[in-house]
Design a protein around this motif. Structure first.
Motif, PDB file in Angstrom:
ATOM      1  N   GLY A  22     -11.305  -3.033   3.436  1.00  0.00           N
ATOM      2  CA  GLY A  22     -10.352  -3.919   4.535  1.00  0.00           C
ATOM      3  C   GLY A  22      -9.019  -3.969   4.155  1.00  0.00           C
ATOM      4  N   ILE A  23      -8.391  -3.337   3.004  1.00  0.00           N
ATOM      5  CA  ILE A  23      -7.500  -2.937   2.260  1.00  0.00           C
ATOM      6  C   ILE A  23      -6.123  -2.485   3.138  1.00  0.00           C
ATOM      7  CG2 ILE A  23      -7.698  -0.701   1.156  1.00  0.00           C
ATOM      8  CD1 ILE A  23      -6.089  -2.106  -0.822  1.00  0.00           C
ATOM      9  N   SER A  24      -4.701  -2.946   3.483  1.00  0.00           N
ATOM     10  CA  SER A  24      -4.270  -2.162   4.535  1.00  0.00           C
ATOM     11  C   SER A  24      -3.412  -1.169   3.466  1.00  0.00           C
ATOM     12  CB  SER A  24      -2.833  -3.440   4.625  1.00  0.00           C
ATOM     13  OG  SER A  24      -1.944  -3.430   3.640  1.00  0.00           O
ATOM     14  N   SER A  25      -3.399  -0.053   4.634  1.00  0.00           N
ATOM     15  CA  SER A  25      -2.407   1.253   4.058  1.00  0.00           C
ATOM     16  C   SER A  25      -1.907   0.662   3.177  1.00  0.00           C
ATOM     17  CB  SER A  25      -1.811   1.485   5.639  1.00  0.00           C
ATOM     18  OG  SER A  25      -1.773   3.259   5.666  1.00  0.00           O
ATOM     19  N   ALA A  26      -1.060  -0.381   3.666  1.00  0.00           N
ATOM     20  CA  ALA A  26       0.545  -0.596   2.839  1.00  0.00           C
ATOM     21  C   ALA A  26       0.329  -0.617   1.453  1.00  0.00           C
ATOM     22  CB  ALA A  26       1.569  -2.037   3.344  1.00  0.00           C
ATOM     23  N   ALA A  27      -1.243  -1.730   1.411  1.00  0.00           N
ATOM     24  CA  ALA A  27      -1.640  -2.408   0.281  1.00  0.00           C
ATOM     25  C   ALA A  27      -1.518  -0.490  -0.699  1.00  0.00           C
ATOM     26  CB  ALA A  27      -2.273  -2.733  -0.052  1.00  0.00           C
ATOM     27  N   VAL A  28      -2.455   0.550   0.307  1.00  0.00           N
ATOM     28  CA  VAL A  28      -3.290   1.545  -0.814  1.00  0.00           C
ATOM     29  C   VAL A  28      -1.851   2.404  -1.270  1.00  0.00           C
ATOM     30  CG1 VAL A  28      -4.021   4.081   0.050  1.00  0.00           C
ATOM     31  CG2 VAL A  28      -4.822   2.009   0.614  1.00  0.00           C
ATOM     32  N   ALA A  29      -0.371   2.396  -0.585  1.00  0.00           N
ATOM     33  CA  ALA A  29       0.202   3.145  -0.700  1.00  0.00           C
ATOM     34  C   ALA A  29       1.169   1.744  -2.261  1.00  0.00           C
ATOM     35  CB  ALA A  29       1.053   2.721   0.398  1.00  0.00           C
ATOM     36  N   ARG A  30       1.010   0.930  -2.182  1.00  0.00           N
ATOM     37  CA  ARG A  30       1.870   0.199  -3.892  1.00  0.00           C
ATOM     38  C   ARG A  30       0.912   0.508  -4.611  1.00  0.00           C
ATOM     39  NH1 ARG A  30       2.026  -4.123   0.037  1.00  0.00           N
ATOM     40  NH2 ARG A  30       0.499  -5.236  -0.627  1.00  0.00           N
ATOM     41  N   ARG A  31      -0.281   0.606  -4.725  1.00  0.00           N
ATOM     42  CA  ARG A  31      -1.386   1.267  -5.570  1.00  0.00           C
ATOM     43  C   ARG A  31      -0.714   2.311  -5.779  1.00  0.00           C
ATOM     44  NH1 ARG A  31      -7.330  -1.324  -4.865  1.00  0.00           N
ATOM     45  NH2 ARG A  31      -6.865  -2.693  -4.231  1.00  0.00           N
TER      46      ARG A  31
END
Length: 153
Positions: free
Chosen positions: A49-58
């Protein structure tokens, strides 16, 4: 006078990071995964359920670069997008069965590569290095270590 760059911690860290990235890319190549794709797949498996933007930040990557990695995984049927239940502007990422199976295989390959990378260190040295790196990552990119922040605020 020009200083020898190998006297700088940042230069040594950069050289090591480059060597690690190259080795991991080679490890993942037989699985048809880039390092960015592997990172995305692992993050989505950890936080469905994570967003692509959150994956990028991580990952410490730009949203555009991560978007390319995510799109490749979507095209291969390893991830799927679903609408966010309350925010129409956000699409959530979820692993497919194939994606989860590939994460399991890739984790074994990464562990083998990891063991080879650090074979020159004692267990104690590796633990100290891991602690120092965790502190530095916490300082420079805390999102990389915060698995609780998987959804937009």
């Amino acid at each position: 006078m020009i200083d020898d760059p190998s006297t700088r911690t940042s230069y040594l860290a950069w050289q090591f990071a480059q060597a690690v990235a190259l080795r991991l890319e080679r490890t993942l190549r037989p699985l048809d995964l880039s390092l960015a794709q592997h990172n995305a797949l692992v993050q989505v498996a950890l936080s469905p359920g994570i967003s692509s933007a959150a994956v990028a930040r991580r990952a410490g990557m730009t949203a555009q670069s991560m978007g390319t990695a995510v799109n490749g995984l979507l095209d291969r049927g390893l991830l799927e997008r679903r609408p966010h239940p309350t925010n129409r502007r956000v699409m959530q990422l979820h692993p497919t069965e194939s994606g989860l199976a590939l994460v399991q295989v890739s984790q074994v390959a990464i562990e083998e590569s990891n063991a080879n990378l650090f074979e020159t260190l004692s267990d104690e040295d590796e633990a100290v290095l891991a602690g120092l790196l965790r502190r530095l990552v916490q300082h420079t990119n805390p999102d990389a270590l915060d698995l609780s922040r998987s959804h937009p605020d």
